[in-house]
Design a protein around this motif. Structure first.
Motif, short mmCIF file in Angstrom:
data_model
loop_
_atom_site.label_atom_id
_atom_site.label_comp_id
_atom_site.label_asym_id
_atom_site.label_seq_id
_atom_site.Cartn_x
_atom_site.Cartn_y
_atom_site.Cartn_z
N LEU A 131 0.84 -1.20 0.00
CA LEU A 131 0.00 0.00 0.00
C LEU A 131 0.88 1.24 0.00
CD1 LEU A 131 -2.77 1.45 0.28
CD2 LEU A 131 -2.52 1.22 2.77
N VAL A 132 0.65 2.12 -0.98
CA VAL A 132 1.38 3.38 -1.07
C VAL A 132 0.38 4.52 -1.14
CG1 VAL A 132 3.13 4.72 -2.29
CG2 VAL A 132 3.21 2.22 -2.36
N VAL A 133 0.48 5.47 -0.23
CA VAL A 133 -0.40 6.64 -0.22
C VAL A 133 0.45 7.88 -0.47
CG1 VAL A 133 -1.96 8.08 1.14
CG2 VAL A 133 -2.09 5.59 1.32
N SER A 139 0.43 15.11 6.56
CA SER A 139 1.08 13.87 7.01
C SER A 139 0.86 13.69 8.51
CB SER A 139 2.58 13.92 6.68
OG SER A 139 3.20 12.71 7.00
N PRO A 140 -0.33 13.21 8.89
CA PRO A 140 -0.63 13.06 10.33
C PRO A 140 0.02 11.81 10.92
CG PRO A 140 -2.45 12.22 9.03
CD PRO A 140 -1.44 12.76 8.04
N ALA A 141 -0.09 11.66 12.20
CA ALA A 141 0.37 10.45 12.89
C ALA A 141 -0.81 9.89 13.70
CB ALA A 141 1.54 10.76 13.82
N PRO A 142 -1.14 8.60 13.58
CA PRO A 142 -0.55 7.63 12.65
C PRO A 142 -0.71 8.07 11.19
CG PRO A 142 -1.95 6.54 14.26
CD PRO A 142 -2.22 8.00 14.38
N SER A 143 0.05 7.43 10.32
CA SER A 143 0.09 7.81 8.91
C SER A 143 -1.24 7.53 8.22
CB SER A 143 1.21 7.05 8.19
OG SER A 143 0.89 5.67 8.13
N ILE A 148 -5.85 3.76 6.47
CA ILE A 148 -6.51 2.87 5.51
C ILE A 148 -6.44 1.42 5.96
CG2 ILE A 148 -6.37 1.96 3.16
CD1 ILE A 148 -5.47 4.74 2.25
N ILE A 149 -5.27 1.01 6.44
CA ILE A 149 -5.09 -0.37 6.92
C ILE A 149 -6.06 -0.68 8.06
CG2 ILE A 149 -3.48 -1.92 8.11
CD1 ILE A 149 -1.23 -0.48 6.52
N ASN A 150 -6.23 0.28 8.97
CA ASN A 150 -7.14 0.10 10.08
C ASN A 150 -8.59 0.01 9.62
OD1 ASN A 150 -8.99 1.84 12.24
ND2 ASN A 150 -7.66 0.32 13.21
N HIS A 151 -8.95 0.88 8.68
CA HIS A 151 -10.34 0.92 8.20
C HIS A 151 -10.72 -0.38 7.49
CE1 HIS A 151 -14.08 2.61 6.61
NE2 HIS A 151 -13.73 2.12 5.42
N TYR A 152 -9.81 -0.90 6.65
CA TYR A 152 -10.13 -2.09 5.86
C TYR A 152 -9.61 -3.38 6.49
CZ TYR A 152 -11.72 0.95 2.09
OH TYR A 152 -12.41 1.86 1.36
N LYS A 153 -8.98 -3.28 7.68
CA LYS A 153 -8.47 -4.45 8.39
C LYS A 153 -7.57 -5.31 7.49
CE LYS A 153 -10.98 -2.91 11.68
NZ LYS A 153 -10.33 -2.02 12.67
N MET A 154 -6.59 -4.65 6.91
CA MET A 154 -5.68 -5.33 5.99
C MET A 154 -4.70 -6.23 6.75
SD MET A 154 -4.94 -2.30 3.23
CE MET A 154 -6.15 -1.87 1.99
N ILE A 158 1.51 -6.42 5.59
CA ILE A 158 1.43 -5.52 4.43
C ILE A 158 2.61 -4.56 4.43
CG2 ILE A 158 -0.02 -3.82 5.61
CD1 ILE A 158 -1.47 -3.41 2.93
N LYS A 159 3.14 -4.27 3.26
CA LYS A 159 4.23 -3.30 3.11
C LYS A 159 3.61 -1.94 2.84
CE LYS A 159 6.91 -6.91 3.23
NZ LYS A 159 5.84 -7.94 3.38
N ALA A 160 3.69 -1.03 3.81
CA ALA A 160 3.00 0.26 3.73
C ALA A 160 4.00 1.40 3.61
CB ALA A 160 2.13 0.47 4.96
N PHE A 161 3.69 2.34 2.70
CA PHE A 161 4.56 3.49 2.46
C PHE A 161 3.71 4.75 2.36
CE2 PHE A 161 6.49 -0.27 0.74
CZ PHE A 161 7.82 -0.19 1.13
#
Length: 474
Positions: A131-133, A139-143, A148-154, A158-161
Motif C-alpha cells: 500500500l502506497v499513499v 502527514s498526520p500520525a498515525p500515517s 486505511i489499513i485500520n479501516h479495511y483491516k488489511m 502488508i508493506k506500507a509506504f
C-alpha cells in the motif's frame, strides 16, 4: 573424452540456467494495472465561478490589484463550472480549518475510491500486499496508510509506504516505488492512492504567486490496483513499459521554483516562481532524452539525428538567423498523451513542445475543464476521458507526463492490453464533452478585468459591480 565433453557442456549449462533466471526475473518484474477509480465529490461541493468570487470576497486581506488578478486567473484558467472544492472552504471555514476537516477530506476520498476499486475487481482488501499513499501537504500520525489499513483491516505483513512533498508528480513516484518492490515480491497486489489535502492549506494572504493555488486546485484523487502476477494479465488494463525520473533538486532555482512558504504576515501557501516554466522545460527535455530511446523506433531516432545535423549546418551558414529545429516525432512510437491538467496555458505549452495537436490535447483540456487541477490524481482523469471516449485500443502506447515540486519531471509509458471503453468517473457527462466552447460564461460579465485603462477604479466599486451582477465598473 567424457571429461572434455563435460567441461565443454558445463559453461553452456550455466549459461542456460542464467538465461532462465533472467526470464523468470523479467516475468516477475511486470507491472500490470488491474483497475483505477477516480474521485468525484457530491454536487453540493461544486465550485463554479460565481462561488469562487464569493470565496474571494471573504478574504479581507485582498486589495484591488490582487482581486483583479484572481478574477483574471479564474476566468482564463480553463476550469469549468462543475469542479469541486473542499468541504470547509465551501462552508466558509477556510480561515480556521480543523484536524477533523483534514481527516474527513482524506477519508472521503479514500473510502469512495477504494470501495469502488475493491468492488469492481472482486479483490478483497485482505489480499493487498503493498500500500502506497501519496499526499503532499498533509502527514498526520498515525500515517494515512495506517488509517486505511485500520479501516479495511488489511493483513499484518502488508508493506506500507506514506509519501509526502512530491507534488503533482507523486502518482508516478508511487508507481515507480511499486515497480521496484515487484522485483523483490512475487505474485502480489499493490494499491496506490494519490490525492491532495486542500482544505487545511487554503492560502489566506495576498501574494500573487501564492494565491494561484486557490484558483486552480480542486478536490480529486485516484486509487489504483497493480499486480505482477502474470496469471492475471488477461484482466489487466495496462502494462507499464518504462518509467523515467528526473530530479533538479540540486539546482537552487529548481528547488525553489515550487515551494511551500509563509508570507510576511505568516500566511502559509505554495509559491510558484516566475522561473518555473523554464525549469519545467529543462526538466522535460532532460527526461525525454532518456525516455525516447526506450520507446521510439530506431528509424525515427536516426531521422532525428540526421535532420538535427542538417539544421545545425544551416544555422552555422546563416550565422544567427535561426533555421528552426526539427523535433522528434513522438507519434512514431506513441499513440496517446496524458498531459497534466494543471492550467490551460501549461497544457498548451507542453503540447507545443511535444508537437501535439488539438486532438492529442483534448483529454487534458477536458479533464481540467470538468474536474480542475486535482494535483497528483489529475493524470488519471485524463486517462479516464480517453477510455470513456473509446480511444484506447489494444497495443496502443500512452505517454504520461508529470511535474512535481523538487523540481521533478517523471514520465512513463503504458501499453494498452485490450480495447478499453469504461466510462468511469465521466459516466454522467461524457456525452457533453467536448463542449462547443471552453470560454468561461463569466467572461462577458468580467471582461473588464483585462482592461488596464480601468486601473483607477477603486476596490469598493469592483465589489459593488460584482454584487449587483453588472458588466463591470464604468
Amino acid at each position: 573424452m567424457e571429461l572434455f565433453m563435460a567441461m565443454c557442456l558445463l559453461p553452456l549449462f550455466c549459461a542456460c540456467l542464467y538465461l532462465c533466471k533472467l526470464v523468470l526475473q523479467w516475468r516477475n518484474q511486470q507491472c500490470y494495472l488491474l483497475a483505477y477509480e477516480c474521485y468525484k465529490a457530491t454536487d453540493d461541493r461544486k465550485l463554479d465561478t460565481e462561488s469562487c468570487v464569493k470565496i474571494i470576497q471573504r478574504n479581507k486581506n485582498l486589495g484591488l490589484e490582487e482581486y483583479r488578478f484572481l478574477l483574471k486567473t479564474i476566468v482564463n484558467s480553463g476550469l469549468g463550472e462543475e469542479t469541486y472544492g473542499p468541504r470547509n472552504v465551501i462552508a466558509g471555514r477556510e480561515d480556521c480549518p480543523s484536524l477533523e476537516d483534514a481527516l474527513w477530506e482524506m477519508d472521503d476520498i479514500f473510502s469512495v475510491t477504494l470501495d469502488k476499486l475493491f468492488d469492481k475487481t472482486g479483490i478483497s482488501p485482505s489480499k493487498i500486499d503493498i500500500l502506497v499513499v501519496n499526499v503532499s501537504l498533509f502527514s498526520p500520525a498515525p500515517s494515512l496508510t495506517a488509517r486505511i489499513i485500520n479501516h479495511y483491516k488489511m493483513k499484518k505483513d502488508i508493506k506500507a509506504f506514506n509519501l509526502s512533498g512530491m507534488g503533482c508528480s507523486g502518482s508516478l513516484v508511487a508507481i515507480d516505488l511499486v515497480q521496484n518492490l515487484f522485483k523483490t515480491y512475487k505474485n502480489v497486489h499493490a494499491v496506490v492512492v494519490s490525492t491532495e489535502s486542500l482544505g487545511p492549506n487554503w492560502y489566506r494572504g495576498k501574494v500573487k504567486p501564492m494565491i494561484l493555488a486557490n484558483c486552480l486546485y480542486r478536490s480529486g484523487g485516484c486509487s489504483m490496483l497493480f499486480t505482477n502476477n502474470k496469471a492475471l494479465k488477461h484482466r489487466a488494463l495496462l502494462k507499464l513499459e518504462c518509467i523515467v525520473r528526473t530530479h533538479h533538486g540540486s539546482s537552487d532555482e529548481g528547488y525553489g521554483c515550487s515551494i511551500q512558504v509563509e508570507d510576511k504576515h505568516g500566511f502559509r501557501g505554495f509559491n510558484l516562481s516566475k522561473s518555473i516554466a523554464k525549469v519545467a522545460a529543462k526538466a522535460l527535455a532532460m527526461n525525454l532524452r532518456v525516455l525516447v530511446r526506450k520507446v521510439l523506433p530506431l528509424t525515427e531516432l536516426l531521422r532525428y539525428v540526421i535532420m538535427s545535423r542538417r539544421q545545425n549546418k544551416i544555422a552555422e551558414h546563416r550565422r544567427g538567423v535561426g533555421a528552426g529545429g526539427t523535433g522528434l516525432n513522438l507519434k512514431a512510437g506513441l499513440e496517446h498523451f496524458c498531459i497534466p491538467p494543471t492550467e490551460g496555458a501549461v497544457v498548451n505549452g507542453v503540447g507545443n513542445s511535444l508537437g501535439l495537436n488539438d486532438y492529442d490535447l483534448e483529454p487534458a483540456r477536458m479533464a481540467l475543464h470538468r474536474f480542475g487541477n486535482t494535483s497528483s490524481g489529475g493524470l488519471w482523469y485524463v486517462l479516464g476521458y480517453m477510455e470513456a471516449k473509446r480511444r484506447l485500443k489494444k497495443r496502443d502506447k500512452i505517454l504520461m507526463v508529470s511535474f512535481g515540486a523538487g523540481y521533478e519531471c517523471n514520465n512513463c509509458v503504458w501499453v494498452v492490453l485490450r480495447d478499453l471503453h469504461d466510462a468511469n468517473v465521466w459516466k454522467d457527462c461524457i456525452e457533453r464533452y467536448p463542449p462547443t466552447t471552453l470560454v468561461n460564461p463569466f467572461m462577458d460579465r468580467l471582461s473588464w478585468i483585462n482592461d488596464e485603462r480601468l486601473s483607477f477604479v477603486t476596490f469598493e466599486e469592483v465589489m459593488n459591480a460584482v454584487r449587483v451582477g453588472g458588466v463591470g465598473p464604468g
